[in-house]
Design an enzyme around this catalytic site. Structure first.
Site, PDB file in Angstrom:
ATOM      1  N   ALA A  67     -44.186  40.998 -31.817  1.00  0.00           N
ATOM      2  CA  ALA A  67     -43.900  40.505 -30.472  1.00  0.00           C
ATOM      3  C   ALA A  67     -44.715  41.332 -29.487  1.00  0.00           C
ATOM      4  O   ALA A  67     -45.123  42.456 -29.788  1.00  0.00           O
ATOM      5  CB  ALA A  67     -42.417  40.655 -30.177  1.00  0.00           C
ATOM      6  N   GLY A 111     -42.929  40.884 -35.793  1.00  0.00           N
ATOM      7  CA  GLY A 111     -43.005  39.417 -35.790  1.00  0.00           C
ATOM      8  C   GLY A 111     -44.210  38.900 -36.577  1.00  0.00           C
ATOM      9  O   GLY A 111     -44.183  37.776 -37.085  1.00  0.00           O
ATOM     10  N   GLU A 114     -43.095  38.830 -40.080  1.00  0.00           N
ATOM     11  CA  GLU A 114     -42.130  37.731 -40.206  1.00  0.00           C
ATOM     12  C   GLU A 114     -42.835  36.369 -40.221  1.00  0.00           C
ATOM     13  O   GLU A 114     -42.414  35.450 -40.922  1.00  0.00           O
ATOM     14  CB  GLU A 114     -41.115  37.809 -39.057  1.00  0.00           C
ATOM     15  CG  GLU A 114     -40.237  39.034 -39.199  1.00  0.00           C
ATOM     16  CD  GLU A 114     -39.396  39.312 -37.969  1.00  0.00           C
ATOM     17  OE1 GLU A 114     -39.950  39.377 -36.855  1.00  0.00           O
ATOM     18  OE2 GLU A 114     -38.172  39.452 -38.118  1.00  0.00           O
ATOM     19  N   GLU A 134     -39.753  47.618 -35.985  1.00  0.00           N
ATOM     20  CA  GLU A 134     -38.913  47.439 -34.787  1.00  0.00           C
ATOM     21  C   GLU A 134     -37.998  48.621 -34.513  1.00  0.00           C
ATOM     22  O   GLU A 134     -37.737  48.964 -33.366  1.00  0.00           O
ATOM     23  CB  GLU A 134     -38.062  46.159 -34.932  1.00  0.00           C
ATOM     24  CG  GLU A 134     -38.847  44.861 -34.796  1.00  0.00           C
ATOM     25  CD  GLU A 134     -39.420  44.352 -36.104  1.00  0.00           C
ATOM     26  OE1 GLU A 134     -39.505  45.129 -37.084  1.00  0.00           O
ATOM     27  OE2 GLU A 134     -39.799  43.161 -36.156  1.00  0.00           O
TER      28      GLU A 134
HETATM   29  N1  CO8 Z   1     -47.671  44.086 -28.200  1.00  0.00           N
HETATM   30  C1  CO8 Z   1     -48.462  44.270 -27.132  1.00  0.00           C
HETATM   31  N2  CO8 Z   1     -49.603  44.965 -27.160  1.00  0.00           N
HETATM   32  C2  CO8 Z   1     -49.958  45.514 -28.325  1.00  0.00           C
HETATM   33  C3  CO8 Z   1     -49.179  45.361 -29.498  1.00  0.00           C
HETATM   34  C4  CO8 Z   1     -47.988  44.598 -29.401  1.00  0.00           C
HETATM   35  N3  CO8 Z   1     -47.175  44.371 -30.454  1.00  0.00           N
HETATM   36  N4  CO8 Z   1     -49.777  46.019 -30.506  1.00  0.00           N
HETATM   37  C5  CO8 Z   1     -50.896  46.553 -29.984  1.00  0.00           C
HETATM   38  N5  CO8 Z   1     -50.996  46.252 -28.670  1.00  0.00           N
HETATM   39  C6  CO8 Z   1     -52.037  46.646 -27.723  1.00  0.00           C
HETATM   40  C7  CO8 Z   1     -51.921  48.137 -27.388  1.00  0.00           C
HETATM   41  O1  CO8 Z   1     -50.998  48.352 -26.337  1.00  0.00           O
HETATM   42  C8  CO8 Z   1     -53.351  48.450 -26.961  1.00  0.00           C
HETATM   43  O2  CO8 Z   1     -53.562  47.967 -25.657  1.00  0.00           O
HETATM   44  P1  CO8 Z   1     -54.555  48.770 -24.638  1.00  0.00           P
HETATM   45  O3  CO8 Z   1     -55.907  48.632 -25.280  1.00  0.00           O
HETATM   46  O4  CO8 Z   1     -54.410  47.999 -23.394  1.00  0.00           O
HETATM   47  O5  CO8 Z   1     -54.068  50.171 -24.605  1.00  0.00           O
HETATM   48  C9  CO8 Z   1     -54.173  47.557 -27.901  1.00  0.00           C
HETATM   49  O6  CO8 Z   1     -53.305  46.522 -28.351  1.00  0.00           O
HETATM   50  C10 CO8 Z   1     -54.676  48.316 -29.098  1.00  0.00           C
HETATM   51  O7  CO8 Z   1     -53.560  48.973 -29.709  1.00  0.00           O
HETATM   52  P2  CO8 Z   1     -53.720  50.405 -30.409  1.00  0.00           P
HETATM   53  O8  CO8 Z   1     -54.582  51.295 -29.568  1.00  0.00           O
HETATM   54  O9  CO8 Z   1     -52.365  50.887 -30.752  1.00  0.00           O
HETATM   55  O10 CO8 Z   1     -54.549  49.952 -31.707  1.00  0.00           O
HETATM   56  P3  CO8 Z   1     -54.617  50.646 -33.118  1.00  0.00           P
HETATM   57  O11 CO8 Z   1     -55.712  49.924 -33.837  1.00  0.00           O
HETATM   58  O12 CO8 Z   1     -54.709  52.140 -32.991  1.00  0.00           O
HETATM   59  O13 CO8 Z   1     -53.219  50.332 -33.841  1.00  0.00           O
HETATM   60  C11 CO8 Z   1     -51.379  48.907 -34.454  1.00  0.00           C
HETATM   61  C12 CO8 Z   1     -52.897  49.010 -34.166  1.00  0.00           C
HETATM   62  C13 CO8 Z   1     -51.034  49.723 -35.708  1.00  0.00           C
HETATM   63  C14 CO8 Z   1     -51.109  47.431 -34.701  1.00  0.00           C
HETATM   64  C15 CO8 Z   1     -50.591  49.473 -33.273  1.00  0.00           C
HETATM   65  O14 CO8 Z   1     -51.097  48.881 -32.080  1.00  0.00           O
HETATM   66  C16 CO8 Z   1     -49.113  49.196 -33.329  1.00  0.00           C
HETATM   67  O15 CO8 Z   1     -48.390  49.915 -34.000  1.00  0.00           O
HETATM   68  N6  CO8 Z   1     -48.662  48.169 -32.599  1.00  0.00           N
HETATM   69  C17 CO8 Z   1     -47.240  47.876 -32.458  1.00  0.00           C
HETATM   70  C18 CO8 Z   1     -46.670  47.233 -33.716  1.00  0.00           C
HETATM   71  C19 CO8 Z   1     -45.193  46.985 -33.538  1.00  0.00           C
HETATM   72  O16 CO8 Z   1     -44.406  47.853 -33.244  1.00  0.00           O
HETATM   73  N7  CO8 Z   1     -44.788  45.711 -33.734  1.00  0.00           N
HETATM   74  C20 CO8 Z   1     -43.404  45.286 -33.614  1.00  0.00           C
HETATM   75  C21 CO8 Z   1     -43.193  44.648 -32.284  1.00  0.00           C
HETATM   76  S1  CO8 Z   1     -41.519  44.163 -32.045  1.00  0.00           S
HETATM   77  C22 CO8 Z   1     -41.379  42.689 -32.848  1.00  0.00           C
HETATM   78  O17 CO8 Z   1     -42.306  42.193 -33.396  1.00  0.00           O
HETATM   79  C23 CO8 Z   1     -40.031  42.046 -32.813  1.00  0.00           C
HETATM   80  C24 CO8 Z   1     -40.081  40.608 -33.295  1.00  0.00           C
HETATM   81  C25 CO8 Z   1     -38.883  39.915 -32.764  1.00  0.00           C
HETATM   82  C26 CO8 Z   1     -38.919  38.421 -32.915  1.00  0.00           C
HETATM   83  C27 CO8 Z   1     -40.200  37.777 -32.752  1.00  0.00           C
HETATM   84  C28 CO8 Z   1     -40.669  37.340 -31.421  1.00  0.00           C
HETATM   85  C29 CO8 Z   1     -42.138  37.038 -31.489  1.00  0.00           C
END
Ligand code: CO8
Length: 260
Positions: A67, A111, A114, A134
């Protein structure tokens, strides 16, 4: 339309449709806009009888990072409750009768994981990483992760992933049984499309019936599941494709399925 092309790209490969998530700036995070467009594309293609298999993919580095956390951080309970009216992406995925393949390279988190689990099969690049992180954000999976993972890999393993947020590589995901195939880093999409083409060559009505029957195993007790399978088998027996398929076998020639 411009926005649609930007966050979701659709390509046609004969009877296979490839839907590519395209928000690289946010690691393909599933924003409401992307979720709506994916749901709309799934509905549209599922209603098109010339589409026999759908592949959902991201890019080399990311399938989907879950998400959109920026949007999640602003949401209140009232916003979530208000949303509950329309069919969500998860409901559209569950209702899709066309076989679905997730082609996963890079991160499939939250997500994103999922979304892959909601598909019927997963082809992963050797670089793929799956996880339900999450808990690290103070929430829990909300797109079916706890239920689907527990059904596929069991309670204990799901607990570990959901309670720790640990990411697992493609090879481990395959060992646990939720990834069908692991492909070399430069062949993940090709292998997913090859698998989709194989499914697309099979009798399309039988493919839908088979999908229905297999999915029923998650919902029904064995006796009801067997009865359901029997009804679907009888339906398959009533198709023109059954006559063509059996005749082609006896005549030692390839079958020409028409989807009737
Ligand atoms: N949402 C929004 N922005 C994101 C997300 C995300 N999930 N993931 C990455 N980004 C953005 C970062 O904020 C960053 O933005 P900016 O360049 O503006 O700073 C950019 O993408 C690059 O991110 P990173 O610098 O962190 O990139 P890396 O290559 O170092 O790492 C990762 C990539 C491992 C994917 C890392 O970004 C990460 O851990 N992301 C979060 C993953 C996460 O926690 N996901 C769970 C989210 S909650 C969820 O999914 C609940 C689902 C509920 C139901 C479903 C509804 C859809």
């Amino acid at each position: 339309m411009d926005a649609e092309r930007k966050v979701l790209i659709q390509e046609r490969h004969d009877a296979v449709v490839l839907l590519r998530l395209n928000r690289p700036e946010a690691r393909n995070a599933l924003s409401p806009e992307l979720r709506e467009q994916l749901a709309a594309a799934l509905r549209r293609n599922d209603a098109d009888p010339s589409v026999r298999c759908i592949v959902i993919a991201g890019h080399d580095e990311h399938f989907a990072a879950g998400a959109d956390i920026a949007q999640l951080s602003e949401r209140e309970l009232a916003d979530l409750l208000q949303e509950a009216g329309g069919a969500s992406l998860w409901e559209v995925l569950a209702a899709c009768r066309t076989p679905l393949i997730a082609a996963v390279s890079g991160y499939a988190l939250g997500g994103g994981c999922e979304l892959a689990l909601a598909c019927d099969m997963i082809v992963a690049s050797e670089t793929a990483q799956f996880g339900q992180p999450e808990i690290r954000l103070g929430i829990i999976p909300g797109g079916g992760g706890t239920q689907r993972l527990a059904r596929v890999i069991g309670k204990q393993r799901t607990m570990e992933l959901v309670l720790t947020g640990r990411r697992i590589p493609a090879e481990e995901a395959q060992r646990l049984g939720f990834v069908n195939r692991v492909a070399p880093a430069d062949r993940w999409l090709e292998e997913a499309l090859d698998l989709a083409q194989t499914v697309a060559r099979r009798a399309p009505l039988a493919a839908r019936l088979a999908k229905d029957a297999v999915l029923a195993a998650d919902e029904l007790p064995l006796s009801a599941g067997l009865a359901h399978e029997r009804r679907l088998f009888e339906l398959a027996m009533a198709t023109e494709d059954r006559r063509e398929g059996t005749r082609a076998f006896l005549e030692k020639r390839p079958a020409r399925f028409v989807g009737r």
